[in-house]
Design an enzyme around this catalytic site. Structure first.
Site, short mmCIF file in Angstrom:
data_model
loop_
_atom_site.label_atom_id
_atom_site.label_comp_id
_atom_site.label_asym_id
_atom_site.label_seq_id
_atom_site.Cartn_x
_atom_site.Cartn_y
_atom_site.Cartn_z
N MET A 78 18.58 -60.63 38.06
CA MET A 78 16.83 -61.39 38.54
C MET A 78 17.31 -62.57 39.63
O MET A 78 18.48 -63.63 39.08
CB MET A 78 16.62 -61.24 37.58
N HIS A 79 16.37 -63.34 39.98
CA HIS A 79 16.62 -64.49 40.15
C HIS A 79 16.55 -64.81 41.71
O HIS A 79 16.99 -65.87 41.71
CB HIS A 79 16.64 -65.77 39.55
N ASP A 237 16.37 -56.19 36.72
CA ASP A 237 17.24 -55.47 35.33
C ASP A 237 16.29 -55.31 34.13
O ASP A 237 17.18 -54.31 33.30
CB ASP A 237 18.74 -55.89 35.33
#
Length: 489
Positions: A78-79, A237
């Site tokens: 992520m991110h 995830d």
């Protein structure tokens, strides 16, 4: 029919092939490089992700009937900030979730814009790993590249775009950008204004189980799969791993011991921790979840084993650990700074309590226990919110260790359920693909049928008491070191 789950991790992409009954038919993993251009920075090339994903899919399905491949979906780190120009070319390497360069931007968001406004706009506050601070960093430090941005994407969504031609994201992954109104499941115009971008530079939002399109003709031809193969949005995830462990619906818990570590609590209702120590995100099942995320979990053990001790035989090192709950060596697992619940990018890994009779096994034990104690920090926040958790599922590479599972059960004083097929985000992605293709009517229905518990690690009252005493000591270490961490940067 056959379904492909793509788990785009930090060190490798893991690809899983599942049939409609939930049987895992094949698994392939392909590694790619991770770059640290400066201390605390962490980057990867999206082109590497796509190349290894395509080669991995070819290897995954080579011995199966390719005409049966009905859907592809994703779980992914992520991110990360992936930026494309007007021709959809990657402008710069992706800035990853564990990159710590945005301390200044994070402080600006939390202290100048204010945590109350951030929480109102997005249900979360700023962390250095989130996407919005990275955009502000680009704006300040790479203005020429920033001016070229036409699309802002997340890692797994870049793969979905390359397969389908659709700029897409899902609600769970978007929740971790600090650009998404989690409660209302839409982009936050206020946050876009703060970051100096417009909503048209962001991808179209889908629920995790929704179809974004079909594979492009050239992709279908290269892979040898039908052009009707559907691309399903997928999930971040942790949300994908939660689907893969059946942590959907209301009040279920999953612990992930991967590169990062998480406590993930699913909920049918939207809710925000008033201290913002836990993330409030949209879930892949169409509902919501709370999540505590530590930046270094199994990666702490990998660092200790690979870089310090110099061994790949993790099991052998753990065999020397005999007395649980009696270790006088402690380890703060903050090798990349920390997110939940302390939100301190300057925190660092620390051993304390060493004496002349401390052993290698004591230090190995301290690393494993330190991760468990840090997970409990987030667990305590959940308990303070009135959330009662008596059992949890567990997944991730660290979950393959019987010893570590036993530690977790006793440090948290919960029953730890082990599932039959622990394949984390890759399995979750395949299940989302099956739901998107109509194999199951909902994510909850699919999880109920496909996820089976095969073992439960029960806490032991005597060990729980010992670990309670140890945890009370552990939680005093970080506050004592906090100011020192600022001085030694």
């Amino acid at each position: 029919m056959l379904y492909i789950g793509v788990d785009l991790g930090t060190s490798a992409v893991k690809l899983l092939l599942m049939d409609g009954a939930g049987k895992v038919l094949n698994i392939v993993s392909r590694e790619y490089p991770l770059s640290f251009p400066k201390p605390g920075w962490s980057e990867q090339k999206p082109e590497d992700w796509y190349r290894e994903s395509m080669d991995g899919i070819k290897e995954l399905i080579k011995d199966f009937d390719k005409s049966e491949v009905a859907g592809i979906s994703f779980g992914g780190q992520m991110h990360g900030l992936v930026v494309l120009d007007a021709q959809d070319n990657v402008i710069r390497p992706a800035i990853l979730w564990n990159d710590g360069r945005t301390t200044k931007e994070t402080d600006y968001l939390n202290q100048v814009i204010g945590t109350a406004k951030l929480s109102e706009y997005t249900a979360n506050i700023a962390f250095t790993g989130f996407t919005a601070p990275k955009i502000l960093w680009m704006k300040e430090n790479e203005p020429e590249l920033f001016a070229k941005i036409e699309k802002i994407m997340l890692p797994k969504d870049y793969i979905a775009y390359k397969l389908s031609g659709v700029h897409c994201t899902d609600v769970s992954d978007a929740s971790g950008m600090l650009l998404f109104d989690v409660k209302n499941r839409c982009w936050s115009k206020e946050m876009c204004d703060i970051c100096g971008i417009t909503t048209d530079k962001l991808a179209k939002i889908f629920e995790s189980y929704e179809v974004v399109g079909t594979v492009l003709p050239e992709v279908a031809a290269e892979l040898g799969i039908p052009a009707t193969c559907k691309v399903i949005a997928g999930a971040g995830d942790n949300a994908a791993a939660a689907v893969g462990t059946g942590t959907v619906g209301d009040g279920n818990c999953n612990i992930s011991l991967g590169t990062s570590g998480t406590i993930f609590i699913s909920s049918k209702n939207f809710g925000v921790d008033s201290f913002n120590a836990l993330h409030a995100f949209a879930h892949a099942d169409g509902k919501y979840h709370l999540m505590g995320c530590m930046l270094s979990a199994a990666s702490c053990n990998k660092w200790w084993m690979d870089e310090i001790i110099g061994t790949k035989d993790y099991a052998a090192e753990q065999k020397a650990i005999e007395k649980l709950g009696e270790n006088h060596v402690y380890f703060l697992p903050y090798l990349m700074g920390e997110r939940s619940p302390i939100n301190d990018p300057l925190a660092r890994g620390t051993f304390i309590g060493l004496t002349m009779d401390s052993t290698r096994a004591d230090m190995t034990q301290a690393v494993l226990e330190g991760v468990g104690f840090a997970l409990r920090d987030s667990f305590e926040v959940a308990k303070a919110l009135g959330i009662k958790i008596e059992r949890t599922k567990i997944c991730g590479g660290g979950a393959k260790s019987p010893l570590w599972k036993k530690m977790i059960a006793n440090i948290l004083n919960v029953k730890v359920d082990v599932i039959e097929s622990e394949e984390g985000p890759a399995l979750g992605g395949a299940i989302l693909a099956a739901v998107g293709c109509g194999e199951y009517e909902s994510v909850e229905a699919a999880a109920a049928k496909l996820v089976k518990i095969v073992d439960t690690v029960e806490p032991d009252a005597e060990l729980v008491a010992k670990y309670e005493e140890r945890y009370q000591q552990f939680k005093e270490i970080y506050p004592a070191c906090k100011e020192l961490f600022k001085k030694i940067q």
